[in-house]
Design an enzyme around this catalytic site. Structure first.
Site, PDB file in Angstrom:
ATOM      1  N   ASP A  11       0.869  -1.181   0.000  1.00 35.79           N
ATOM      2  CA  ASP A  11       0.000   0.000   0.000  1.00 35.79           C
ATOM      3  C   ASP A  11       0.902   1.225   0.000  1.00 35.79           C
ATOM      4  O   ASP A  11       1.641   1.459   0.962  1.00 35.79           O
ATOM      5  CB  ASP A  11      -0.909  -0.012   1.229  1.00 35.79           C
ATOM      6  CG  ASP A  11      -2.081   0.948   1.094  1.00 35.79           C
ATOM      7  OD1 ASP A  11      -2.119   1.701   0.103  1.00 35.79           O
ATOM      8  OD2 ASP A  11      -2.949   0.944   1.976  1.00 35.79           O
ATOM      9  N   ASP A 105      -2.661   2.291  -6.170  1.00 38.48           N
ATOM     10  CA  ASP A 105      -1.603   2.314  -5.158  1.00 38.48           C
ATOM     11  C   ASP A 105      -1.602   1.105  -4.233  1.00 38.48           C
ATOM     12  O   ASP A 105      -0.955   1.133  -3.188  1.00 38.48           O
ATOM     13  CB  ASP A 105      -1.721   3.589  -4.319  1.00 38.48           C
ATOM     14  CG  ASP A 105      -3.033   3.660  -3.548  1.00 38.48           C
ATOM     15  OD1 ASP A 105      -3.997   3.015  -3.970  1.00 38.48           O
ATOM     16  OD2 ASP A 105      -3.083   4.367  -2.533  1.00 38.48           O
ATOM     17  N   GLU A 106      -2.276   0.048  -4.612  1.00 38.76           N
ATOM     18  CA  GLU A 106      -2.439  -1.074  -3.691  1.00 38.76           C
ATOM     19  C   GLU A 106      -2.527  -2.378  -4.472  1.00 38.76           C
ATOM     20  O   GLU A 106      -3.191  -2.449  -5.499  1.00 38.76           O
ATOM     21  CB  GLU A 106      -3.714  -0.863  -2.861  1.00 38.76           C
ATOM     22  CG  GLU A 106      -3.956  -1.867  -1.776  1.00 38.76           C
ATOM     23  CD  GLU A 106      -5.243  -1.571  -1.023  1.00 38.76           C
ATOM     24  OE1 GLU A 106      -5.541  -2.333  -0.081  1.00 38.76           O
ATOM     25  OE2 GLU A 106      -5.964  -0.613  -1.372  1.00 38.76           O
TER      26      GLU A 106
END
Length: 460
Positions: A11, A105-106
């Protein structure tokens, strides 16, 4: 459940805000909030400095401004974030063929499938190496969680924030989960959490102690059974490399309700072309065109039209969305518009353009009106020149806070703000010292929209 912590969850830390701070030296170490800046805007991401004031994602922007009035408020630059995300996902792909992106983003990574790890020591080495590579490639930090399941790996990455790594050994899951709030489990949102609270269950151990039958009685067979297993630390969900997209859509919420029918039509056309841009970028075409309209009273209508075959032609989608709009009453005002394409495929049908023209012509003949020619080469995201003040008025150049610009004399910079015919620009680059601020007329011919610069020298 695995015997080794070979499922990794990455993350990125305050991704949008961190990217803005990295690209704008004057904002480093200062509160930054990224999101929609209008009266109905919401926070997409807040930097850790802004979070100290209580600002968080999904918060109404008006509330964020009251909590942190001196923060920098910026409009998102999604193409910039997407380019960084692609670099990160490429690094993950080097670890394993099984990478499951959840957002820009993960992502989850199956380290065992790629041979990158087989025990705790090798998993930790892989995670630490990944963090170093991400920083070197993008200039940004990410937090890593390692565990024997996806659920626990995600919890671990949350504990690792910011810029850390947490490894949770398999076999310790129940001890870890027991005192935590029920909200920590996947599938427990505010409504389910409140339902469980009223039943006297606030911690994960309460769920485990209640038993499967009681949770099934409260939540239904599927949800109750799943929640009971997770409360006991069991999660056997695999890392899935690719998920088939079911639809592609875009939507805009307007600061002021739209009433003018021509303006509404123009906005629908722009959304249709933006939607096609995303459709093509994903390598798909689609058969069903969907229009979404949220009216002044918050009632939401959806209308759809299914074509004879899939298309990624902007004219076809635009015309179909326009036909759908004709069936919607917008006289009270419109606060949100959206256009989507579903029924996705990976090919197109060449005769769809002719089909759309024929359908438009037939509809027009039935209505007793003429058909206006529509240019085929319209580009996505092109600014509309139609305004309620009249078609002959020149379009006013709009400078969004945070967006990139380039000046013929001063070079690259970014918009700090604009209003009353002026735009304020700070001239600085990712590797420079904090730059100077200058103000120009909004129509200054030497000032143009610019391209985002890479955060790391030599980066893409």
């Amino acid at each position: 459940m695995r015997a080794a912590p070979t499922i990794l969850h990455l993350d990125m830390d305050a991704f949008f805000a961190a990217a803005e701070q990295a690209s704008k030296p004057s904002l480093r170490g200062k509160p930054v909030v990224v999101g929609g800046l209008g009266p109905r805007g919401v926070v997409a991401t807040a930097s850790y400095e802004a979070r100290r004031f209580g600002v968080h994602s999904a918060m109404p922007m008006g509330q964020a401004r009251r909590l942190a009035p001196n923060a920098a408020y910026l409009v998102p630059r999604f193409s910039f974030y997407r380019s960084i995300s692609e670099q990160v996902m490429e690094l993950l792909g080097r670890l394993s063929p099984l990478v499951e992106p959840l957002s820009l983003d993960e992502a989850f990574v199956d380290l065992e499938a790629g041979g990158a790890a087989h025990d705790s020591a090798s998993a930790r080495r892989a995670g630490e190496r990944l963090r170093v590579d991400i920083l070197a490639t993008t200039g940004l930090t990410g937090s890593v969680g390692l565990a024997g399941s996806k659920m626990i790996a995600k919890i671990a990455s949350e504990e690792a924030k910011p810029d850390g790594l947490v490894l949770i050994e398999p076999g310790t899951e129940r001890e870890l989960l027991a005192p935590r709030s029920v909200r920590i489990l996947p599938g427990v949102g505010p409504a389910t959490g409140e339902h469980l609270r009223r039943a006297g269950m606030t911690t994960v151990s309460d769920l485990a102690d209640a038993g499967e039958d009681e949770l099934v009685r409260l939540l239904g067979r599927a949800h109750g059974t799943s929640l009971y297993r997770m409360a006991r630390g069991f999660d056997d969900r695999p890392v899935v490399a690719e998920r088939d997209a079911k639809s592609v859509s875009v939507e805009d919420t307007f600061d002021v309700d739209l009433h003018d029918r021509v303006r509404i039509r123009v906005e629908v056309e722009r959304l249709a072309e933006r939607c096609v841009g995303r459709l093509r970028a994903s390598g798909h075409s689609g058969r069903t065109i969907v229009l979404k309209v949220r009216r002044f009273d918050f009632s939401t209508l959806t209308r759809s039209e299914t074509l004879r075959g899939p298309t990624d032609d902007p004219v076809v989608v635009r015309e179909a969305a326009g036909r759908l709009l004709e069936a919607v009453d917008t006289t009270g005002g419109v606060r949100l518009l959206g256009v989507g394409v579903s029924g996705l495929a990976d090919y197109t049908q060449e005769d769809l353009f002719a089909q759309a023209e024929a359908e438009v012509a037939a509809a027009s003949v039935e209505a007793g009106v003429g058909v206006a020619a529509v240019p085929v080469d319209s580009g996505a995201d092109a600014p509309s020149t139609a305004r309620e003040g009249g078609a002959d008025e020149p379009a006013v150049r709009h400078w969004a806070p945070g967006h990139d610009v380039r000046h013929a004399v001063y070079g690259a910079g970014w918009v700090q703000g604009s209003g009353v015919g002026r735009v304020t620009v700070r001239f600085e680059e990712p590797g420079s010292k904090p730059g100077r601020v200058r103000t120009f007329a909004v129509d200054d011919p030497e000032l143009e929209p610019g391209e985002a610069l890479p955060l790391v020298e030599g980066g893409g």
